[in-house]
Design a protein around this motif. Structure first.
Motif, PDB file in Angstrom:
ATOM      1  N   PHE A   6       0.835  -1.190   0.000  1.00  0.00           N
ATOM      2  CA  PHE A   6       0.000   0.000   0.000  1.00  0.00           C
ATOM      3  C   PHE A   6       0.873   1.245   0.000  1.00  0.00           C
ATOM      4  O   PHE A   6       1.656   1.475   0.919  1.00  0.00           O
ATOM      5  N   VAL A   7       0.722   2.070  -1.036  1.00  0.00           N
ATOM      6  CA  VAL A   7       1.440   3.338  -1.148  1.00  0.00           C
ATOM      7  C   VAL A   7       0.402   4.405  -1.488  1.00  0.00           C
ATOM      8  O   VAL A   7      -0.328   4.274  -2.464  1.00  0.00           O
ATOM      9  N   ASP A   8       0.318   5.451  -0.673  1.00  0.00           N
ATOM     10  CA  ASP A   8      -0.693   6.486  -0.916  1.00  0.00           C
ATOM     11  C   ASP A   8      -0.073   7.872  -1.096  1.00  0.00           C
ATOM     12  O   ASP A   8      -0.785   8.881  -1.066  1.00  0.00           O
ATOM     13  N   GLY A  96      -9.739   8.695  -6.431  1.00  0.00           N
ATOM     14  CA  GLY A  96      -9.470   9.422  -5.199  1.00  0.00           C
ATOM     15  C   GLY A  96      -8.096  10.054  -5.170  1.00  0.00           C
ATOM     16  O   GLY A  96      -7.694  10.627  -4.159  1.00  0.00           O
ATOM     17  N   THR A  97      -7.363   9.987  -6.291  1.00  0.00           N
ATOM     18  CA  THR A  97      -6.016  10.550  -6.354  1.00  0.00           C
ATOM     19  C   THR A  97      -6.069  12.060  -6.579  1.00  0.00           C
ATOM     20  O   THR A  97      -6.837  12.555  -7.398  1.00  0.00           O
ATOM     21  N   VAL A  98      -5.230  12.768  -5.851  1.00  0.00           N
ATOM     22  CA  VAL A  98      -5.110  14.227  -5.971  1.00  0.00           C
ATOM     23  C   VAL A  98      -3.701  14.546  -6.436  1.00  0.00           C
ATOM     24  O   VAL A  98      -2.726  14.013  -5.899  1.00  0.00           O
ATOM     25  N   ALA A  99      -3.596  15.414  -7.461  1.00  0.00           N
ATOM     26  CA  ALA A  99      -2.298  15.846  -7.991  1.00  0.00           C
ATOM     27  C   ALA A  99      -2.004  17.247  -7.481  1.00  0.00           C
ATOM     28  O   ALA A  99      -2.842  18.151  -7.601  1.00  0.00           O
ATOM     29  N   ILE A 100      -0.820  17.440  -6.911  1.00  0.00           N
ATOM     30  CA  ILE A 100      -0.456  18.699  -6.262  1.00  0.00           C
ATOM     31  C   ILE A 100       0.896  19.168  -6.769  1.00  0.00           C
ATOM     32  O   ILE A 100       1.821  18.355  -6.960  1.00  0.00           O
ATOM     33  N   ASP A 101       1.036  20.467  -6.995  1.00  0.00           N
ATOM     34  CA  ASP A 101       2.333  21.041  -7.327  1.00  0.00           C
ATOM     35  C   ASP A 101       3.117  21.238  -6.032  1.00  0.00           C
ATOM     36  O   ASP A 101       2.629  21.871  -5.090  1.00  0.00           O
ATOM     37  N   GLU A 102       4.329  20.691  -5.972  1.00  0.00           N
ATOM     38  CA  GLU A 102       5.089  20.727  -4.724  1.00  0.00           C
ATOM     39  C   GLU A 102       5.477  22.151  -4.323  1.00  0.00           C
ATOM     40  O   GLU A 102       5.442  22.507  -3.146  1.00  0.00           O
ATOM     41  N   GLU A 103       5.823  22.990  -5.303  1.00  0.00           N
ATOM     42  CA  GLU A 103       6.300  24.338  -4.999  1.00  0.00           C
ATOM     43  C   GLU A 103       5.174  25.248  -4.518  1.00  0.00           C
ATOM     44  O   GLU A 103       5.293  25.950  -3.514  1.00  0.00           O
ATOM     45  N   GLN A 145       7.990  30.056 -36.434  1.00  0.00           N
ATOM     46  CA  GLN A 145       7.963  30.091 -34.970  1.00  0.00           C
ATOM     47  C   GLN A 145       8.674  28.887 -34.353  1.00  0.00           C
ATOM     48  O   GLN A 145       8.584  27.769 -34.874  1.00  0.00           O
ATOM     49  N   PRO A 146       9.355  29.113 -33.227  1.00  0.00           N
ATOM     50  CA  PRO A 146       9.842  27.965 -32.450  1.00  0.00           C
ATOM     51  C   PRO A 146       8.670  27.332 -31.713  1.00  0.00           C
ATOM     52  O   PRO A 146       7.629  27.972 -31.514  1.00  0.00           O
ATOM     53  N   GLY A 147       8.807  26.116 -31.307  1.00  0.00           N
ATOM     54  CA  GLY A 147       7.746  25.484 -30.520  1.00  0.00           C
ATOM     55  C   GLY A 147       7.715  26.026 -29.102  1.00  0.00           C
ATOM     56  O   GLY A 147       8.744  26.467 -28.563  1.00  0.00           O
ATOM     57  N   GLU A 148       6.540  25.989 -28.479  1.00  0.00           N
ATOM     58  CA  GLU A 148       6.438  26.421 -27.089  1.00  0.00           C
ATOM     59  C   GLU A 148       7.039  25.370 -26.164  1.00  0.00           C
ATOM     60  O   GLU A 148       6.937  24.169 -26.420  1.00  0.00           O
ATOM     61  N   PRO A 149       7.664  25.817 -25.084  1.00  0.00           N
ATOM     62  CA  PRO A 149       8.226  24.835 -24.140  1.00  0.00           C
ATOM     63  C   PRO A 149       7.124  24.099 -23.391  1.00  0.00           C
ATOM     64  O   PRO A 149       6.001  24.619 -23.242  1.00  0.00           O
ATOM     65  N   GLY A 150       7.434  22.921 -22.922  1.00  0.00           N
ATOM     66  CA  GLY A 150       6.502  22.202 -22.073  1.00  0.00           C
ATOM     67  C   GLY A 150       6.602  22.693 -20.639  1.00  0.00           C
ATOM     68  O   GLY A 150       7.309  23.654 -20.333  1.00  0.00           O
ATOM     69  N   GLU A 151       5.885  22.034 -19.739  1.00  0.00           N
ATOM     70  CA  GLU A 151       5.946  22.364 -18.320  1.00  0.00           C
ATOM     71  C   GLU A 151       6.780  21.309 -17.605  1.00  0.00           C
ATOM     72  O   GLU A 151       6.858  20.161 -18.035  1.00  0.00           O
ATOM     73  N   GLU A 152       7.405  21.718 -16.509  1.00  0.00           N
ATOM     74  CA  GLU A 152       8.163  20.750 -15.724  1.00  0.00           C
ATOM     75  C   GLU A 152       8.165  21.157 -14.260  1.00  0.00           C
ATOM     76  O   GLU A 152       7.933  22.323 -13.920  1.00  0.00           O
ATOM     77  N   GLY A 153       8.398  20.194 -13.391  1.00  0.00           N
ATOM     78  CA  GLY A 153       8.460  20.485 -11.964  1.00  0.00           C
ATOM     79  C   GLY A 153       8.224  19.239 -11.126  1.00  0.00           C
ATOM     80  O   GLY A 153       7.813  18.191 -11.641  1.00  0.00           O
ATOM     81  N   TRP A 154       8.505  19.366  -9.846  1.00  0.00           N
ATOM     82  CA  TRP A 154       8.236  18.278  -8.905  1.00  0.00           C
ATOM     83  C   TRP A 154       6.776  18.290  -8.513  1.00  0.00           C
ATOM     84  O   TRP A 154       6.222  19.342  -8.174  1.00  0.00           O
ATOM     85  N   LYS A 155       6.164  17.136  -8.573  1.00  0.00           N
ATOM     86  CA  LYS A 155       4.734  16.996  -8.309  1.00  0.00           C
ATOM     87  C   LYS A 155       4.498  15.936  -7.231  1.00  0.00           C
ATOM     88  O   LYS A 155       5.326  15.044  -7.022  1.00  0.00           O
ATOM     89  N   LEU A 156       3.350  16.050  -6.593  1.00  0.00           N
ATOM     90  CA  LEU A 156       2.945  15.084  -5.581  1.00  0.00           C
ATOM     91  C   LEU A 156       1.640  14.430  -5.997  1.00  0.00           C
ATOM     92  O   LEU A 156       0.728  15.106  -6.483  1.00  0.00           O
ATOM     93  N   LEU A 157       1.570  13.125  -5.818  1.00  0.00           N
ATOM     94  CA  LEU A 157       0.320  12.392  -6.004  1.00  0.00           C
ATOM     95  C   LEU A 157      -0.081  11.825  -4.649  1.00  0.00           C
ATOM     96  O   LEU A 157       0.688  11.087  -4.030  1.00  0.00           O
ATOM     97  N   GLU A 158      -1.275  12.187  -4.196  1.00  0.00           N
ATOM     98  CA  GLU A 158      -1.785  11.691  -2.929  1.00  0.00           C
ATOM     99  C   GLU A 158      -3.073  10.921  -3.172  1.00  0.00           C
ATOM    100  O   GLU A 158      -3.926  11.367  -3.934  1.00  0.00           O
TER     101      GLU A 158
END
Length: 330
Positions: A6-8, A96-103, A145-158
């Motif tokens: 079990f990992v939450d 029931g999973t929630v995605a959260i931005d860590e910053e 045009q150049p392509g737009e950058p993607g998004e990146e970052g540390w995320k949390l899944l609860e």
């Protein structure tokens, strides 16, 4: 919280794909020496997508996927050919999973239904090729045009357990025994505190082939809202429950005080938890005679219904299910 399978709670680094660059090209072949612009658009960068899966009950499968890197879109090319889009990454998660931005600590997505898809991190748009910029006064633009950058970052899944009824009580209150009697679940049962270290879920059969989900949640201790014991890792699972079942053993030294502590810890963590429908189950009632039951009944709050039960002798269990079903369907 990790125990066995079990990992939450998971922390991952995510990056969506960058959009492909638009092409700057002019038509040139043996029949056309100086043709117009024909540069194609770049492809979209890949999305990072969350998809609900009712067959999952834990985030265990993501434990060893700490870096989720989506594919970039391909650049455009001559003859107005658009680049290929990046291949989206789909992350299967339990309901029931929630995605959260860590910053920022902001909730970015919630997955509550089977098959529900949420674009968690969109890929960058592809750039426009130079064919898009031709005008009557500028028939040979070399700009793309150049392509737009993607998004990146540390995320949390609860993961917050999705159950109709959540059992709340001190350690060793008899919650696991009750779950094992009411459902086919097989939680660990022993005569010591904190036998249950992770939530256990069972389906309770009711009349006319109806059923509801019952969760045995790890026991609360005084100070849980400040992180003592299993702290917030336990309390967050209560947020999803429609009905709270307070399980208080009849051999408790002070039932009223025990209920007061449980209510206080819920209020300290999230005052909205006390707005949920609730029922009090006085467990181990096979130890009581009619006089003791009446004495206990006088100490219980009048605004919350109660029922005396015994998992050992299966006394009061049908009344318990009737009361819970009534609260769930009101």
């Amino acid at each position: 919280m990790e125990k066995g399978n079990f990992v939450d709670y998971i922390r991952v680094f995510c990056k969506s794909g960058k959009g492909g660059r638009g092409a700057s090209h002019f038509l040139r072949n043996k029949l056309t020496a100086r043709g117009g612009p024909d540069g194609g658009d770049g492809g979209r960068g890949a999305h990072v997508i969350l998809r609900g899966n009712a067959q999952l009950w834990t985030l265990l499968h993501l434990r060893y996927h700490k870096n989720i890197l989506a594919e970039d879109g391909q650049g455009g090319s001559k003859s107005n050919m658009t680049g290929r889009d990046g291949k989206d990454i789909i992350i299967e998660v339990p309901l029931g999973t929630v995605a959260i931005d860590e910053e920022t600590e902001q909730i970015e997505a919630e997955v509550l239904e089977d098959g529900q898809e949420v674009i968690w991190m969109p890929g960058g748009r592809g750039g426009l090729g130079n064919a898009n910029f031709a005008t009557p006064t500028n028939q040979a633009p070399d700009h793309a045009q150049p392509g737009e950058p993607g998004e990146e970052g540390w995320k949390l899944l609860e993961l917050k357990i999705l159950a109709d009824v959540g059992m709340v009580g001190f350690p060793n209150a008899g919650k696991s025994t009750l779950l094992s009697v009411l459902s086919a679940a097989k939680p660990k049962i022993a005569d010591y505190a904190f036998t249950t270290l992770v939530p256990q879920l069972g389906m309770v059969a009711y009349r006319d082939n109806k059923s509801f989900a019952l969760a045995d949640l790890p026991g609360i201790i005084e100070g849980a809202a400040e992180g003592r014991g299993l702290g917030h890792r336990f309390l967050r699972h209560i947020e999803r429950n429609s009905v709270l079942l307070f399980v208080i053993p009849s051999d408790s030294p002070d039932l009223a005080k025990e209920l007061q502590i449980l209510s206080h810890e819920l209020e300290e963590y999230n005052p909205e938890l006390l707005d949920k429908k609730a029922l009090i189950a006085v467990s181990k009632s096979d130890l009581l005679d009619a006089e003791l039951q009446e004495a206990i009944r006088e100490t219980l709050p009048t605004n919350i219904p109660h029922v005396f039960i015994s998992a050992a002798t299966q006394t009061g269990l049908q009344e318990l299910k009737d009361q819970l079903w009534k609260l769930l369907t009101e």
